[in-house]
Design a protein around this motif. Structure first.
Motif, PDB file in Angstrom:
ATOM      1  N   MET A 357       0.845  -1.188   0.000  1.00  0.00           N
ATOM      2  CA  MET A 357       0.000   0.000   0.000  1.00  0.00           C
ATOM      3  C   MET A 357       0.882   1.240   0.000  1.00  0.00           C
ATOM      4  SD  MET A 357      -3.097   0.848   2.674  1.00  0.00           S
ATOM      5  CE  MET A 357      -3.848  -0.732   2.261  1.00  0.00           C
ATOM      6  N   HIS A 358       0.574   2.169  -0.909  1.00  0.00           N
ATOM      7  CA  HIS A 358       1.269   3.461  -0.962  1.00  0.00           C
ATOM      8  C   HIS A 358       2.779   3.301  -1.103  1.00  0.00           C
ATOM      9  CE1 HIS A 358      -2.643   4.814   0.168  1.00  0.00           C
ATOM     10  NE2 HIS A 358      -2.542   4.446   1.427  1.00  0.00           N
ATOM     11  N   GLY A 359       3.233   2.325  -1.903  1.00  0.00           N
ATOM     12  CA  GLY A 359       4.662   2.148  -2.143  1.00  0.00           C
ATOM     13  C   GLY A 359       5.390   1.367  -1.078  1.00  0.00           C
ATOM     14  N   LEU A 360       4.677   0.879  -0.070  1.00  0.00           N
ATOM     15  CA  LEU A 360       5.273   0.094   1.011  1.00  0.00           C
ATOM     16  C   LEU A 360       4.683  -1.308   1.017  1.00  0.00           C
ATOM     17  CD1 LEU A 360       5.114   2.738   3.897  1.00  0.00           C
ATOM     18  CD2 LEU A 360       7.091   2.199   2.461  1.00  0.00           C
ATOM     19  N   THR A 361       5.489  -2.275   1.489  1.00  0.00           N
ATOM     20  CA  THR A 361       5.024  -3.656   1.586  1.00  0.00           C
ATOM     21  C   THR A 361       5.223  -4.170   3.004  1.00  0.00           C
ATOM     22  OG1 THR A 361       5.485  -4.146  -0.738  1.00  0.00           O
ATOM     23  CG2 THR A 361       5.359  -6.022   0.755  1.00  0.00           C
ATOM     24  N   GLU A 362       4.191  -4.779   3.531  1.00  0.00           N
ATOM     25  CA  GLU A 362       4.258  -5.379   4.862  1.00  0.00           C
ATOM     26  C   GLU A 362       5.206  -6.574   4.839  1.00  0.00           C
ATOM     27  OE1 GLU A 362       1.206  -7.746   7.905  1.00  0.00           O
ATOM     28  OE2 GLU A 362       0.526  -7.021   5.944  1.00  0.00           O
ATOM     29  N   ILE A 363       6.026  -6.734   5.898  1.00  0.00           N
ATOM     30  CA  ILE A 363       6.966  -7.859   5.957  1.00  0.00           C
ATOM     31  C   ILE A 363       6.900  -8.536   7.322  1.00  0.00           C
ATOM     32  CG2 ILE A 363       8.607  -6.995   4.237  1.00  0.00           C
ATOM     33  CD1 ILE A 363      10.313  -5.935   6.555  1.00  0.00           C
ATOM     34  N   GLN A 364       7.175  -9.843   7.291  1.00  0.00           N
ATOM     35  CA  GLN A 364       7.381 -10.627   8.505  1.00  0.00           C
ATOM     36  C   GLN A 364       8.728 -11.318   8.366  1.00  0.00           C
ATOM     37  OE1 GLN A 364       4.019 -13.268   8.813  1.00  0.00           O
ATOM     38  NE2 GLN A 364       2.725 -11.719   9.784  1.00  0.00           N
ATOM     39  N   PHE A 365       9.591 -11.161   9.362  1.00  0.00           N
ATOM     40  CA  PHE A 365      10.938 -11.715   9.295  1.00  0.00           C
ATOM     41  C   PHE A 365      10.920 -13.199   9.641  1.00  0.00           C
ATOM     42  CE2 PHE A 365      11.675  -7.194  10.105  1.00  0.00           C
ATOM     43  CZ  PHE A 365      12.623  -6.907   9.135  1.00  0.00           C
ATOM     44  N   VAL A 366      11.580 -13.995   8.795  1.00  0.00           N
ATOM     45  CA  VAL A 366      11.757 -15.418   9.101  1.00  0.00           C
ATOM     46  C   VAL A 366      12.780 -15.567  10.224  1.00  0.00           C
ATOM     47  CG1 VAL A 366      12.491 -17.651   8.180  1.00  0.00           C
ATOM     48  CG2 VAL A 366      11.120 -16.096   6.765  1.00  0.00           C
ATOM     49  N   THR A 367      13.845 -14.747  10.159  1.00  0.00           N
ATOM     50  CA  THR A 367      14.854 -14.676  11.223  1.00  0.00           C
ATOM     51  C   THR A 367      14.837 -13.270  11.801  1.00  0.00           C
ATOM     52  OG1 THR A 367      16.251 -16.278  10.070  1.00  0.00           O
ATOM     53  CG2 THR A 367      17.289 -14.954  11.796  1.00  0.00           C
ATOM     54  N   THR A 368      14.789 -13.163  13.105  1.00  0.00           N
ATOM     55  CA  THR A 368      14.692 -11.849  13.741  1.00  0.00           C
ATOM     56  C   THR A 368      15.950 -11.030  13.481  1.00  0.00           C
ATOM     57  OG1 THR A 368      13.338 -12.792  15.495  1.00  0.00           O
ATOM     58  CG2 THR A 368      14.330 -10.637  15.913  1.00  0.00           C
ATOM     59  N   PRO A 369      15.808  -9.815  12.955  1.00  0.00           N
ATOM     60  CA  PRO A 369      16.981  -8.969  12.683  1.00  0.00           C
ATOM     61  C   PRO A 369      17.448  -8.280  13.959  1.00  0.00           C
ATOM     62  CG  PRO A 369      14.988  -7.815  12.073  1.00  0.00           C
ATOM     63  CD  PRO A 369      14.550  -9.177  12.540  1.00  0.00           C
ATOM     64  N   PRO A 370      18.646  -7.711  13.933  1.00  0.00           N
ATOM     65  CA  PRO A 370      19.116  -6.947  15.093  1.00  0.00           C
ATOM     66  C   PRO A 370      18.208  -5.743  15.344  1.00  0.00           C
ATOM     67  CG  PRO A 370      20.914  -7.416  13.567  1.00  0.00           C
ATOM     68  CD  PRO A 370      19.658  -7.785  12.869  1.00  0.00           C
ATOM     69  N   ALA A 371      18.168  -5.313  16.590  1.00  0.00           N
ATOM     70  CA  ALA A 371      17.381  -4.128  16.919  1.00  0.00           C
ATOM     71  C   ALA A 371      17.944  -2.918  16.186  1.00  0.00           C
ATOM     72  CB  ALA A 371      17.398  -3.896  18.431  1.00  0.00           C
ATOM     73  N   ASN A 372      17.055  -2.052  15.732  1.00  0.00           N
ATOM     74  CA  ASN A 372      17.431  -0.813  15.040  1.00  0.00           C
ATOM     75  C   ASN A 372      18.245  -1.068  13.769  1.00  0.00           C
ATOM     76  OD1 ASN A 372      16.237   0.724  17.157  1.00  0.00           O
ATOM     77  ND2 ASN A 372      18.107   0.441  18.373  1.00  0.00           N
ATOM     78  N   ALA A 373      17.979  -2.187  13.106  1.00  0.00           N
ATOM     79  CA  ALA A 373      18.698  -2.505  11.868  1.00  0.00           C
ATOM     80  C   ALA A 373      18.371  -1.475  10.789  1.00  0.00           C
ATOM     81  CB  ALA A 373      18.331  -3.903  11.398  1.00  0.00           C
ATOM     82  N   ILE A 374      19.372  -1.216   9.928  1.00  0.00           N
ATOM     83  CA  ILE A 374      19.218  -0.286   8.805  1.00  0.00           C
ATOM     84  C   ILE A 374      19.240  -1.105   7.517  1.00  0.00           C
ATOM     85  CG2 ILE A 374      20.209   1.679   7.583  1.00  0.00           C
ATOM     86  CD1 ILE A 374      19.041   2.377  10.276  1.00  0.00           C
ATOM     87  N   TYR A 375      18.263  -0.853   6.634  1.00  0.00           N
ATOM     88  CA  TYR A 375      18.079  -1.675   5.441  1.00  0.00           C
ATOM     89  C   TYR A 375      18.373  -0.870   4.180  1.00  0.00           C
ATOM     90  CZ  TYR A 375      15.641  -4.585   8.812  1.00  0.00           C
ATOM     91  OH  TYR A 375      15.337  -5.347   9.908  1.00  0.00           O
ATOM     92  N   ILE A 376      18.757  -1.609   3.141  1.00  0.00           N
ATOM     93  CA  ILE A 376      18.890  -0.980   1.830  1.00  0.00           C
ATOM     94  C   ILE A 376      17.488  -0.811   1.257  1.00  0.00           C
ATOM     95  CG2 ILE A 376      19.796  -1.203  -0.505  1.00  0.00           C
ATOM     96  CD1 ILE A 376      22.112  -2.772   0.567  1.00  0.00           C
ATOM     97  N   TYR A 377      17.145   0.413   0.885  1.00  0.00           N
ATOM     98  CA  TYR A 377      15.793   0.730   0.431  1.00  0.00           C
ATOM     99  C   TYR A 377      15.576   0.458  -1.060  1.00  0.00           C
ATOM    100  CZ  TYR A 377      13.868   3.045   4.609  1.00  0.00           C
ATOM    101  OH  TYR A 377      13.343   3.322   5.846  1.00  0.00           O
ATOM    102  N   ASN A 378      16.640   0.457  -1.838  1.00  0.00           N
ATOM    103  CA  ASN A 378      16.454   0.367  -3.284  1.00  0.00           C
ATOM    104  C   ASN A 378      17.560  -0.471  -3.918  1.00  0.00           C
ATOM    105  OD1 ASN A 378      18.414   2.315  -2.691  1.00  0.00           O
ATOM    106  ND2 ASN A 378      18.076   3.402  -4.627  1.00  0.00           N
ATOM    107  N   LYS A 379      17.309  -0.930  -5.127  1.00  0.00           N
ATOM    108  CA  LYS A 379      18.276  -1.675  -5.941  1.00  0.00           C
ATOM    109  C   LYS A 379      18.743  -2.971  -5.278  1.00  0.00           C
ATOM    110  CE  LYS A 379      19.759   2.502  -8.306  1.00  0.00           C
ATOM    111  NZ  LYS A 379      20.850   3.318  -8.835  1.00  0.00           N
TER     112      LYS A 379
END
Length: 388
Positions: A357-379
């Motif tokens: 919705m509105h350019g965003l996609t809901e996600i559920q992690f199979v493996t829990t990521p570190p707290a305050n993780a920073i993700y690559i947004y594009n490419k």
């Protein structure tokens, strides 16, 4: 899910260009700054030089916690409200003498649509004028008899006769007046010079001609409509909602409409009516939603539409659509694990995507990521492709 797949398809054509950019950046860097993911025991690890990252114009950001609309999905069709649609005809029938409009033409309230001829129209006008004249005479006679009765010159019997004749004439006059109004003739403007066997059927409101049912010279009866006029500036969607969902609905709730052949275009509306009755066979209720800014939409009466009814909000974790990619029938995101003076270390994580919705996609992690993780947004798709 569909938005994720579309994003993947759209970005595949960019993958080769991205790989070339990374290769160029690698060639211009020192040997220690090359991609080392192939030598890592963990196949999910990706190493980029800072120059590669900058050249590729990647963006970083946190996972986004937001509210996604809770939706009830159904289908329906676009229609004109009954009060904005009218089939005009002659209550006495007659021959079509002229057709003044064309299909789709814009008309104003009171504008002539067709002309109908019938000698009965002439007789009604004649009777009205004659009865009006007689009523005037009878009124004068009644007033005279009333004055004479006061002076005991005339009998009460004569007064009663005059009153009875006047009442009878006025009743007939009023009945003829109503007939003239049904023929769309103004009785107050009718004179002996304006008698005519032809009348014009007029538009009841401003709108457009949607149907012409007659042809020139055709004889129509009171049951035959001649022209249909609609006001397309007001549209509504008629839909059915199953009984399990009906208790979530309220008047005023936001509704979105989409056409099958234009799924990228969304129209907005609001629920205006909810049937209080459940259909015993279909186990559903009829619901009406008014289309917002109807005159500016691409929607037309009779169109089939897919409908989303917003009944609340759901808290979700999401990322931009382009931050999620598919590989080997699984979905991944990439987060930043660390860095040193020359390199950035990333790791891909498997996720399960949900609604978009509105350019965003809901996600559920199979493996829990570190707290305050920073993700690559594009490419992300291009990045993972470059590692294979």
């Amino acid at each position: 899910m569909n938005s994720v797949r579309i994003s993947v398809i759209n970005t595949m054509i960019k993958a080769s260009v991205f790989v070339l950019l990374l290769s160029f950046a690698s060639c211009s860097s020192s040997p220690s700054a090359t991609i080392t993911a192939e030598n890592e025991p963990n196949e999910n690890m990706i190493t980029l030089t800072k120059e590669q990252f900058t050249t590729s114009e990647m963006k970083l950001g946190p996972a986004i916690d937001t509210l996604f609309d809770k939706l009830i999905q159904t289908t329906g069709y676009i229609e004109i409200p009954s009060q904005n649609s009218s089939q005009t005809g002659s209550i006495f029938g007659g021959k079509i003498a002229a057709i003044h409009v064309t299909l789709g033409q814009r008309v104003e309230k009171g504008q002539a649509l067709v002309s109908v001829e019938n000698t009965e129209f002439l007789m009604i006008q004649q009777d009205y004028l004659e009865t009006s004249s007689r009523s005037t005479q009878l009124q004068q006679d009644y007033d005279r008899q009333k004055n004479l009765a006061v002076d005991n010159i005339a009998s009460q019997k004569e007064l009663q006769r005059a009153q009875s004749e006047l009442t009878s004439s006025l009743v007939k006059l009023n009945a003829l007046k109503q007939k003239l109004l049904l023929l769309q003739i103004d009785p107050s403007k009718l004179t002996t010079d304006l008698l005519s066997a032809r009348i014009s059927l007029k538009a009841p409101f401003s709108g457009k001609v949607s149907q012409i049912y007659v042809s020139l010279g055709q004889w129509i009866t009171a049951e035959n409509p001649a022209v249909e006029v609609i006001n397309p500036d007001v549209l509504q969607a008629n839909m059915r909602v199953f009984e399990k969902d009906i208790t979530y609905l309220e008047k005023g709730q936001k509704v979105y409409f989409k056409m099958n052949d234009r799924p990228d275009v969304r129209f907005e509306g609001a629920i205006s009516q909810i049937s209080p009755q459940i259909d015993m066979e279909k186990r559903s209720s009829e619901v009406i939603a008014t289309v917002k800014d109807s005159e500016q939409t691409l929607l037309r009466p009779g169109m089939f539409v897919n409908i989303d009814i917003v009944v609340g909000g759901t808290a979700v974790t999401c990322l931009p659509n382009e931050a999620i990619t598919e590989a080997d029938e699984r979905y991944y995101v990439v987060y930043k694990q660390g860095e040193n003076a020359n390199e950035l270390l990333f790791e891909r994580l498997e996720v399960k995507p949900g609604r978009s919705m509105h350019g965003l996609t809901e996600i559920q992690f199979v493996t829990t990521p570190p707290a305050n993780a920073i993700y690559i947004y594009n490419k992300v798709f291009q990045l993972i492709q470059s590692q294979e």
